[in-house]
Design a protein around this motif. Structure first.
Motif, PDB file in Angstrom:
ATOM      1  N   THR A  32       0.832  -1.203   0.000  1.00 57.09           N
ATOM      2  CA  THR A  32       0.000   0.000   0.000  1.00 57.09           C
ATOM      3  C   THR A  32       0.863   1.249   0.000  1.00 57.09           C
ATOM      4  N   MET A  33       1.951   1.232   0.762  1.00 54.67           N
ATOM      5  CA  MET A  33       2.860   2.377   0.783  1.00 54.67           C
ATOM      6  C   MET A  33       3.506   2.579  -0.586  1.00 54.67           C
ATOM      7  N   ARG A  39       1.903   6.820  -6.935  1.00 59.55           N
ATOM      8  CA  ARG A  39       0.951   7.804  -7.455  1.00 59.55           C
ATOM      9  C   ARG A  39       1.402   9.229  -7.174  1.00 59.55           C
ATOM     10  N   GLY A  40       2.517   9.386  -6.471  1.00 58.40           N
ATOM     11  CA  GLY A  40       3.035  10.717  -6.174  1.00 58.40           C
ATOM     12  C   GLY A  40       2.444  11.341  -4.922  1.00 58.40           C
ATOM     13  N   GLU A  41       1.735  10.559  -4.119  1.00 62.52           N
ATOM     14  CA  GLU A  41       1.134  11.071  -2.893  1.00 62.52           C
ATOM     15  C   GLU A  41       2.105  10.961  -1.728  1.00 62.52           C
ATOM     16  N   LYS A  42       1.899  11.809  -0.721  1.00 61.54           N
ATOM     17  CA  LYS A  42       2.717  11.758   0.489  1.00 61.54           C
ATOM     18  C   LYS A  42       2.130  10.727   1.444  1.00 61.54           C
ATOM     19  N   ILE A  43       2.992  10.205   2.303  1.00 62.22           N
ATOM     20  CA  ILE A  43       2.545   9.309   3.367  1.00 62.22           C
ATOM     21  C   ILE A  43       2.908   9.973   4.689  1.00 62.22           C
ATOM     22  N   ASN A  50       7.094  11.417   7.874  1.00 67.51           N
ATOM     23  CA  ASN A  50       6.534  11.627   6.542  1.00 67.51           C
ATOM     24  C   ASN A  50       7.461  11.053   5.477  1.00 67.51           C
ATOM     25  N   PHE A  51       6.849  10.400   4.494  1.00 67.43           N
ATOM     26  CA  PHE A  51       7.562   9.924   3.319  1.00 67.43           C
ATOM     27  C   PHE A  51       7.084  10.769   2.144  1.00 67.43           C
ATOM     28  N   VAL A  52       8.024  11.388   1.427  1.00 63.89           N
ATOM     29  CA  VAL A  52       7.679  12.290   0.336  1.00 63.89           C
ATOM     30  C   VAL A  52       8.565  11.984  -0.868  1.00 63.89           C
TER      31      VAL A  52
END
Length: 91
Positions: A32-33, A39-43, A50-52
């Motif tokens: 999922t991560m 998709r270019g989204e942040k987690i 935060n993962f960017v």
């Protein structure tokens, strides 16, 4: 810590799951991560960090062995920033 260690920790701390089900849970979280970052989204994981994904521009570099200039291509890099809670827990 390896992925197998994480699976073992989930298995031992969460009763009711088999070792195989624990491995599936860990795989699902990582998958999922990967999809979200793809998709270019942040987690953002509260209390963890935060993962960017960042896009780096092409730039001039240098081959350190031959000292010849080279062009470094543009690319995406993953960056992680720890949360303040995690930083405080580690210090």
């Amino acid at each position: 810590m390896t992925k197998a260690d994480i699976v073992q920790a989930v298995y031992s701390r969460l009763g009711g799951f088999s070792n195989e089900e624990s491995a599936d849970l860990v795989d699902l979280v990582f998958e999922t991560m990967k999809e979200t970052l793809g998709r270019g989204e942040k987690i953002k994981i509260s209390g963890f960090g935060n993962f960017v994904l960042r896009d780096k521009r092409p730039r001039q570099g240098r081959n350190h062995q031959t000292c010849t200039p080279i062009m470094i291509t543009e690319r995406r890099v993953l960056s992680y920033h720890a949360s303040q809670l995690l930083k405080q827990a580690l210090n």
